[in-house]
Enzyme design. Structure first.
Site, PDB file in Angstrom:
ATOM      1  N   HIS A 125       0.885  -1.166   0.000  1.00  0.00           N
ATOM      2  CA  HIS A 125       0.000   0.000   0.000  1.00  0.00           C
ATOM      3  C   HIS A 125       0.920   1.211   0.000  1.00  0.00           C
ATOM      4  O   HIS A 125       1.890   1.249   0.765  1.00  0.00           O
ATOM      5  CB  HIS A 125      -0.879   0.020   1.255  1.00  0.00           C
ATOM      6  CG  HIS A 125      -1.559   1.349   1.479  1.00  0.00           C
ATOM      7  ND1 HIS A 125      -2.626   1.777   0.712  1.00  0.00           N
ATOM      8  CD2 HIS A 125      -1.302   2.339   2.358  1.00  0.00           C
ATOM      9  CE1 HIS A 125      -2.993   2.984   1.131  1.00  0.00           C
ATOM     10  NE2 HIS A 125      -2.205   3.338   2.126  1.00  0.00           N
ATOM     11  N   CYS A 182      -4.334   1.951  -4.862  1.00  0.00           N
ATOM     12  CA  CYS A 182      -3.555   3.008  -4.216  1.00  0.00           C
ATOM     13  C   CYS A 182      -2.253   3.268  -4.965  1.00  0.00           C
ATOM     14  O   CYS A 182      -1.789   4.410  -5.044  1.00  0.00           O
ATOM     15  CB  CYS A 182      -3.264   2.635  -2.760  1.00  0.00           C
ATOM     16  SG  CYS A 182      -2.374   1.074  -2.589  1.00  0.00           S
TER      17      CYS A 182
END
Length: 168
Positions: free
Chosen positions: A39, A109
């Site tokens: 992430h 993301c």
């Protein structure tokens, strides 16, 4: 001629969502080594910006439930003002990066941080992050897991949604 534009440092915060488990389990499950399930977020103007299942969010750096990042990469500097940046984020949040456009493999993301990094600095985020989905999908197990993984929306708790792009 002297350039008087203010320059802002741009960083990439990298988090391993698997907390080290991917490194240990991937050889068994996928038949290849993955160092993490990444992430990422962009940190600029004193805030951390990221994209997830609720759209574009921000928080103070390291301020989500994920805590401090595992790695920080210096992406460079930008002369883009924070006002221009927030306008840019608002337009992304109303179009390409609405929460309902989130896809774990194709539009996540890392897609967001790569696009924002290029907008701010002209630099991409590290390829080992952007290449991860195709590496997973290239394995037989990745193909089996795909329908399950496609339904997962990752949005680390602790951010403030920027666009509030709910059309109620």
């Amino acid at each position: 001629m002297e350039n008087n534009a203010t320059r802002y440092s741009v960083q990439l915060y990298i988090y391993d969502l698997s907390r080290g488990m991917a490194r240990n389990l991937s050889p068994i499950m996928l038949g290849k080594q993955l160092d993490g399930i990444w992430h990422t977020a962009i940190v600029v103007y004193g805030d951390e910006f990221f994209f997830g299942g609720v759209g574009i969010s921000s928080c103070s750096p390291g301020g989500t439930m994920l805590g401090p990042p595992d790695t920080v990469v210096e992406l460079g500097e930008t002369e883009v003002s924070d006002e221009i940046f927030m306008d840019y984020l608002s337009s992304l949040g109303e179009s390409t990066y609405r929460g309902d456009r989130y896809r774990l493999f194709e539009h996540n993301c890392n897609t967001f941080t790569n696009e924002v990094a290029q907008f701010l600095t002209g630099n991409s985020i590290p390829a080992y992050i952007t290449d991860l989905p195709s590496e997973v999908l290239a394995t037989p197990f990745g193909q089996i897991l795909r329908p399950i993984l496609d339904s997962i929306h990752i949005a680390p708790p602790g951010g403030n949604v920027i666009n509030g792009g709910r059309n109620n």
